[in-house]
Design an enzyme around this catalytic site. Structure first.
Site, PDB file in Angstrom:
ATOM      1  N   LYS A 204       0.843  -1.207  -0.107  1.00 24.81           N
ATOM      2  CA  LYS A 204       0.137  -0.179   0.037  1.00 24.81           C
ATOM      3  C   LYS A 204       0.778   1.227  -0.051  1.00 24.81           C
ATOM      4  O   LYS A 204       1.952   1.191   0.475  1.00 24.81           O
ATOM      5  CB  LYS A 204      -0.998  -0.037   1.175  1.00 24.81           C
ATOM      6  N   ARG A 238      -3.579  -9.928   4.901  1.00 27.49           N
ATOM      7  CA  ARG A 238      -4.108 -10.230   3.379  1.00 27.49           C
ATOM      8  C   ARG A 238      -2.819  -9.369   2.681  1.00 27.49           C
ATOM      9  O   ARG A 238      -2.587  -8.315   2.813  1.00 27.49           O
ATOM     10  CB  ARG A 238      -5.360  -9.045   3.166  1.00 27.49           C
TER      11      ARG A 238
HETATM   12  C1  8Y7 Z   1      -8.165  -4.349   1.917  1.00 31.33           C
HETATM   13  C2  8Y7 Z   1      -9.116  -5.095   1.469  1.00 31.33           C
HETATM   14  C3  8Y7 Z   1      -8.288  -4.212  -0.211  1.00 31.33           C
HETATM   15  C4  8Y7 Z   1      -7.858  -4.231   3.107  1.00 31.33           C
HETATM   16  C5  8Y7 Z   1      -9.361  -5.910   3.540  1.00 31.33           C
HETATM   17  C6  8Y7 Z   1      -5.276  -3.026  -1.933  1.00 31.33           C
HETATM   18  C7  8Y7 Z   1     -10.523  -5.593  -0.701  1.00 31.33           C
HETATM   19  C8  8Y7 Z   1      -6.669  -2.414  -1.811  1.00 31.33           C
HETATM   20  N1  8Y7 Z   1      -7.399  -3.671   1.030  1.00 31.33           N
HETATM   21  N2  8Y7 Z   1      -9.641  -5.851   2.220  1.00 31.33           N
HETATM   22  N3  8Y7 Z   1      -9.576  -4.974   0.282  1.00 31.33           N
HETATM   23  N4  8Y7 Z   1      -8.748  -5.072   4.003  1.00 31.33           N
HETATM   24  N5  8Y7 Z   1     -10.330  -6.448   4.500  1.00 31.33           N
HETATM   25  O1  8Y7 Z   1      -4.357  -2.358  -1.974  1.00 31.33           O
HETATM   26  O2  8Y7 Z   1      -6.953  -3.597   3.820  1.00 31.33           O
HETATM   27  O3  8Y7 Z   1      -5.209  -4.412  -1.558  1.00 31.33           O
HETATM   28  S1  8Y7 Z   1      -7.915  -3.571  -1.744  1.00 31.33           S
END
Ligand code: 8Y7
Length: 256
Positions: A204, A238
């Protein structure tokens, strides 16, 4: 939790079937690398990303979930805020709903409540189109934690037992670097709400702000973020880079 994006490849004319095949192949690679959960998404929620129609999102994710539910051998999470996608994904074999809008869309709570799926409730300020345009908070940690406690209560009131729910402060979703760092520093306060935490910091921009690195050179910063998050009590991270993360977290697990 390994990230599986199902998006059409603009450099190939192979079409929908090929993008589904590629997503399944990538997902199985992540399982081989040690992913315990796969998070499957058909609409980018990156800042400024274009929304995807319901029909397109369904066409992207449902075949991938159907296939993976037969062969992946790990729980599948559907990354969506759309109740219709939640319903179809659960019917296709998804075990978890990962909702960046914390089940606030009309009908979302009911669909999860009427299933056996788990849910990740995440905080976001604003919408992906505009959320990174000068986000403001008086007290980001208090604001996020109040919101998450309220959404947990709403989910329980809708009939989703708390054992099915994890919470997520939503790094990068309507937050400046200082906000993201305060949330990470004070993750113990979010943990006090009483549910397991999921953290998403992989690649990020907050990490790029700190290191100066572009998105393709954020692996080392991402590993630091996963290690810190886990040591501060996060239960799920994640990530894009599963093998490297699993190795880093094995070292954490050996000493924690
Ligand atoms: C997150 C996410 C994304 C996160 C959860 C990216 C779908 C943006 N970020 N879901 N999703 N937490 N739970 O850069 O931080 O991966 S998308």
């Amino acid at each position: 939790m390994g990230i599986v994006n199902v998006t059409p490849d603009s450099f190939s004319d192979g079409g929908k079937y090929e993008s589904a095949e590629k997503a399944v192949e990538h997902a199985l690679q992540l399982v081989a690398e040690g992913a315990d959960i796969l998070d499957i998404g058909g609409e980018s929620t990156r800042p400024g990303a274009m929304p995807v129609s319901l029909e397109d999102e369904l066409e992207r994710v449902v075949p991938v979930i159907e296939r993976l539910s037969k062969v992946a051998g790990v729980p599948l999470s559907i990354d969506t805020y759309k109740p219709e996608v939640m319903r179809a994904a659960i019917a296709a074999g998804a075990d978890i709903v990962n909702d960046v809008r914390a089940l606030q869309e009309p009908g979302a709570l009911e669909i999860v409540a009427g299933s056996n799926a788990g849910a990740c409730l995440m905080h976001m300020q604003g919408t992906p189109q505009t959320m990174q345009v000068d986000p403001q908070y008086d007290d980001v940690v208090a604001t996020v934690n109040t919101f998450l406690a309220q959404r947990l209560a709403a989910a329980e009131a809708a009939g989703i037992v708390r054992e099915r729910i994890v919470l997520d402060p939503g790094f990068g979703f309507g937050k400046k670097t200082e906000h993201n760092l305060q949330l990470l520093q004070q993750l113990d306060k979010t943990l006090q709400i009483g549910r397991p935490l999921l953290v998403g910091l992989s690649r990020k921009s907050v990490l790029g702000q700190i290191t100066g690195g572009d998105v393709d050179v954020r692996l080392h910063a991402s590993l630091a973020a996963s290690v810190i998050s886990t040591m501060k009590g996060a239960r799920i991270v994640r990530v894009h880079d599963v093998k490297a993360t699993v190795d880093a977290l094995k070292v954490v697990a050996a000493v924690i």
